[in-house]
Design a protein around this motif. Structure first.
Motif, PDB file in Angstrom:
ATOM      1  N   UNK A 365       0.922  -0.904   0.274  1.00 30.91           N
ATOM      2  CA  UNK A 365      -0.280  -0.470  -0.233  1.00 30.91           C
ATOM      3  C   UNK A 365       0.777   1.037   0.252  1.00 30.91           C
ATOM      4  N   UNK A 366       1.689   1.299   0.739  1.00 23.12           N
ATOM      5  CA  UNK A 366       3.168   2.701   1.356  1.00 23.12           C
ATOM      6  C   UNK A 366       3.386   2.089  -0.130  1.00 23.12           C
ATOM      7  N   UNK A 367       4.266   1.715  -0.861  1.00 27.17           N
ATOM      8  CA  UNK A 367       4.343   1.465  -2.346  1.00 27.17           C
ATOM      9  C   UNK A 367       4.097   2.552  -2.618  1.00 27.17           C
ATOM     10  N   UNK A 368       3.201   1.438  -3.694  1.00 27.42           N
ATOM     11  CA  UNK A 368       2.159   2.129  -4.729  1.00 27.42           C
ATOM     12  C   UNK A 368       1.510   3.419  -4.696  1.00 27.42           C
ATOM     13  N   UNK A 369       1.561   4.117  -3.210  1.00 25.90           N
ATOM     14  CA  UNK A 369       0.770   5.054  -2.959  1.00 25.90           C
ATOM     15  C   UNK A 369       1.696   6.558  -3.540  1.00 25.90           C
ATOM     16  N   UNK A 370       3.232   5.829  -2.719  1.00 21.41           N
ATOM     17  CA  UNK A 370       4.677   7.039  -3.173  1.00 21.41           C
ATOM     18  C   UNK A 370       4.851   7.092  -4.606  1.00 21.41           C
TER      19      UNK A 370
END
Length: 407
Positions: A365-370
């Protein structure tokens, strides 16, 4: 109905030429929910039957219960708990979970979020000035490796050593004695032993020295179930080191590839960051990091979809096929982050539901959002990209993208 007409279909799925898009062949395979193979094994490809097997106490995850153990199956005196059955599986999983998540360590994943975001931001900072990026080598691999090394207490600088071992282990999972050179299997066996020795050496350093990392906690903490033996700790650490980054690399990479193939969804994620939670769940269904569970063993004769599977038979579960089963999911070949009732098989199911699933979800979630927020007009260099050899852990080995000059 069981048939022997589908072995050729399975061979085509396992063949590397099918790695980029196995889904049309999964659809063909689902016409025979339980397919007997020439070697006596059974392939299960439909959602309901896969789910039933994953929840059936008559099925074993221990390869020692196979009538004819597969050449690629791990042989060791102390298997990791993923290759054990209750009650031993439950005991070891409980002991590991005390230090990894709820109920004893409920804040582990949420407490890591600042560090996860910092790591992701640093990796993306390094993209500055690059017109072309390899999402795998530059981001999706180093991120979860850094995280799992920190959690376990494995020196990050040792990554070049264990990466070679992990590659050889993964390559040997789908070893076929009829088509593969024996060297492939031998390298996997040797890599397992060298990785065990390496982790055993780290464990020796932790005895009597309590610390915050998982190796230290397992070595020094006595819980309700007592303390793991050194062999059990090494097997658990071995599992977590490999599974803790290999599957997440695929999940992040498959996620970015899917978003680039669906630019409207990519833009929507940029505009609606909260979309990432259901989006990752849909990604786990649509392009899961694990496509196949290579073996389950029947404790006794069992009946699946009107097919009697004899005791000791090898059963191969096609998770990714079940995730595209139209009898369970409406319009299954469509990527839909708004999908409801999305009970996918991306992390398996039953007692062996992925131990690190909550962490992998949050990392992704964090990787794709950023990535979506900070990349400038990203676009694929090649589609399809080159894929890894493994049909079990399926994902691109490289994912080259270009971006504009927006930094």
């Amino acid at each position: 109905m069981t048939t022997t007409e589908t072995p050729d279909m399975l061979r085509r799925i396992l063949d590397y030429s099918s790695r980029a898009d196995p889904y049309p062949m999964y659809a063909e395979l689902r016409k025979t929910p339980v397919a007997l193979q020439e070697d006596g094994s059974y392939v299960v490809s439909t959602y309901r039957e896969i789910t039933d097997i994953l929840h059936d106490p008559h099925l074993s995850s221990d390869t020692r219960n196979l009538s004819h153990p597969t050449a690629g199956a791990e042989e060791q005196t102390t298997p990791a708990f993923i290759n054990l059955d209750p009650p031993e599986h439950d005991r070891l999983r409980r002991m590991a979970m005390r230090h990894f998540g709820p109920p004893h360590s409920p804040g582990l994943v949420t407490g890591m979020e600042p560090a996860l975001t910092t790591t992701v931001s640093g990796l993306i900072d390094d993209f500055a000035g690059k017109e072309q990026i390899d999402v795998v080598d530059d981001f999706a691999y180093p991120f979860p490796v850094t995280v799992i090394c920190h959690l376990l207490g494995v020196p990050r600088e040792d990554e070049p050593r264990f990466r070679l071992w992990v590659d050889d282990i993964i390559n040997s999972i789908d070893y076929n004695p009829k088509t593969d050179p024996k060297e492939k299997l031998d390298k996997g066996v040797q890599a397992r032993e060298e990785l065990r020795q390496y982790l055993g050496g780290l464990l020796e350093q932790r005895h009597g020295r309590p610390g915050d990392d998982l190796l230290s906690r397992l070595a020094n903490d006595d819980g309700p179930d007592g303390r793991m033996t050194d062999e059990e700790i090494v097997s658990t650490a071995n599992l977590l080191l490999i599974a803790g980054h290999e599957t997440t690399v695929n999940l992040i990479t498959n996620g970015m590839l899917t978003l680039l193939r669906h630019p409207q969804v990519l833009q929507r994620l940029r505009d609606e960051p909260d979309l990432v939670v259901p989006l990752v769940e849909e990604l786990l269904r649509y392009e899961p990091p694990v496509h196949i569970i290579p073996w389950r063993a029947a404790y006794s004769d069992i009946t699946v979809a009107d097919t009697v599977i004899p005791k000791g038979s090898q059963i191969m579960l096609m998770l990714a096929s079940g995730n595209r089963d139209p009898d369970r999911f409406h319009d299954p070949d469509r990527f839909d982050p708004d999908r409801r009732d999305n009970q996918h098989l991306g992390f398996g199911s039953g007692v062996h539901l992925c131990f690190g699933g909550p962490l992998a979800r949050r990392e992704t979630q964090i990787a794709l959002t950023e990535l979506v927020r900070r990349l400038d007009r990203p676009r694929l260099v090649a589609d399809p990209p080159p894929y890894r050899r493994s049909p079990v852990l399926r994902g691109p080995i490289h994912l080259h993208i270009e971006q504009g000059d927006g930094y």
